[in-house]
Write an enzyme that holds these catalytic residues in place. Structure first.
Site, PDB file in Angstrom:
ATOM      1  CB  THR A   1      -0.946  -0.005   1.213  1.00 44.10           C
ATOM      2  OG1 THR A   1      -1.885  -1.077   1.074  1.00 44.10           O
ATOM      3  CG2 THR A   1      -1.713   1.310   1.302  1.00 44.10           C
TER       4      THR A   1
ATOM      5  CB  THR B   1      15.300   3.255  12.027  1.00 43.77           C
ATOM      6  OG1 THR B   1      15.745   4.444  12.706  1.00 43.77           O
ATOM      7  CG2 THR B   1      16.238   2.109  12.378  1.00 43.77           C
TER       8      THR B   1
ATOM      9  CB  CYS C   1      -8.495  -3.738   1.508  1.00 45.81           C
ATOM     10  SG  CYS C   1      -9.315  -3.929  -0.096  1.00 45.81           S
TER      11      CYS C   1
END
Length: 400
Positions: free
Chosen positions: A73, A241, A327
């Site tokens: 996504t 990160t 979804c």
């Protein structure tokens, strides 16, 4: 308590034990930040780059083309917004297949709103494959991007991505291919097919959730605008990160998927055909939504005429299936994929998707079929008791 039979592997997959084994050291001894310049950081960075190569190999791309994200996504949003943000003012139209995943459809609409573009829908045929003649008729010099997925998550319909890509390039546009469902189930060859951008997720191939990838050439990456800015990780396209444990798991899952693709596909094709046969033999009014042949080996979308899909699922708690993509959530709206194929709301709401996976056994298929047959008969009996004038079930037929 009877164990649930899981038949929803297109929604997500369990982490393969071999993948988990590869990930575990990243939570303990190999915990360093991959962006750090010291020895420990550089050691983790090498593991990340190894995983980048493994993901690239699965989809037939160069290692330097893989940009890690939190999932498909995010990758789709990055691809679509990134392209549209740098597009010429007179070339900001996006063409999207009507059956694309909601992540792609919504990202296209949002990017068009933000950057002053527009979105056009490419029709699909009755079997769920994109109507490429319609695509050809829509292409013009104001189109900057075309999005046609490799394989549909709900029906398993496999698109002719080579021809779609050729048509797209003939109009000077870029081609985005969502290979989230295709990767690990059928061969994917991004470079050979000259696909410009692709997206995929680890959790669809027995890897961890929370990690995916955008695949794009370096020159195209340099033209794109990032969604997340900060420290400039992932060549400036995805700051933050690096999720080293997730990425290493993604890489290991990709390597396993590539090595076992052929044997997995053959076995799952057999099990899916068996499930279809068992249900069609024991029930009337069973219709296949999707292609008979050009379909993912593990995916089966069936309509059970006269039996509401949600009611069937409620009546068979022993089997995990779905009435659409994950979804869709708890929405009671009919699947946009099935309605785009020409099904009316009633037919779409009577359809279930079965998607089998690496752990699925033949015994589970037989047991699951028995439970579903019982549930469908039960739901139909309730329907007929409440509406005694209801017409008889239609005979079994296949939707081409």
């Amino acid at each position: 308590m009877t164990a649930m039979i899981y038949c929803d592997y297109n929604a997500t997959t369990p982490v393969d034990p071999r993948v988990l084994e590869a990930m575990l050291p990243l939570f303990s001894e190999d915990f360093a930040n991959a962006s750090s310049g010291h020895t420990a950081g550089r050691a983790v960075a090498r593991l990340v780059e190894q995983a980048r190569g493994q993901v690239a190999a699965l989809v037939g791309a160069g290692r330097r083309n893989v940009v890690f994200t939190s999932g498909a996504t995010e990758a789709a949003n990055l691809a679509i917004r990134g392209v549209l943000a740098g597009a010429e003012p007179g070339r900001r139209r996006i063409l999207v297949a009507a059956t694309e995943h909601k992540a792609v459809l919504a990202a296209a609409q949002d990017a068009a709103r933000i950057h002053g573009g527009s979105v056009g829908l490419i029709r699909v045929l009755r079997n769920g494959t994109p109507d490429l003649d319609h695509l050809a008729s829509l292409l013009s010099r104001n189109v900057v991007l075309v999005a046609v997925m490799a394989a549909n998550s709900e029906t398993g319909a496999i698109a002719d991505v080579r021809r779609a890509c050729q048509l797209t390039h003939s109009a000077g546009a870029l081609y985005l291919c969502d290979v989230t469902q295709a990767a690990g189930k059928i061969p994917v060859a991004l470079e050979a097919q000259e696909i410009d951008l692709a997206v995929l997720s680890a959790h669809k191939i027995y890897g961890p959730k929370g990690v995916g990838a955008l695949v794009a050439s370096r020159p195209l990456q340099n033209r794109m605008t990032p969604l997340i800015v900060g420290g400039g990780q992932e060549r400036g396209l995805r700051s933050g990160t690096v999720n080293s444990a997730g990425i290493v798991g993604f890489g290991r899952a990709a390597a396993i998927a590539a090595a076992e693709l052929a044997t997995d596909a053959d076995r799952l094709r057999h099990l899916t055909a068996l499930l279809h046969r068992l249900l069609a033999e024991k029930l009337t009014g069973v219709e296949l939504n999707g292609p008979t042949v050009t379909r993912l080996p593990n995916t089966l979308n069936l309509r059970f005429a006269g039996a509401d899909a949600d009611a069937v699922m409620t009546s068979t708690p022993q089997v995990a299936v779905s009435a659409g993509s994950a979804c869709k959530g708890s929405s009671t709206e009919p699947s946009h994929v099935l309605t785009a194929m020409g099904l009316d709301s009633t037919a779409a709401l009577e359809s279930l998707r079965f998607s089998l996976g690496r752990p699925t056994t033949e015994d589970e298929v037989h047991t699951a079929a028995d439970h579903v047959v019982t549930a469908v008969d039960h739901v139909r009996s309730l329907h007929h008791r409440s509406r005694p004038s209801s017409r008889a079930h239609t005979p079994t037929r296949t939707r081409a």
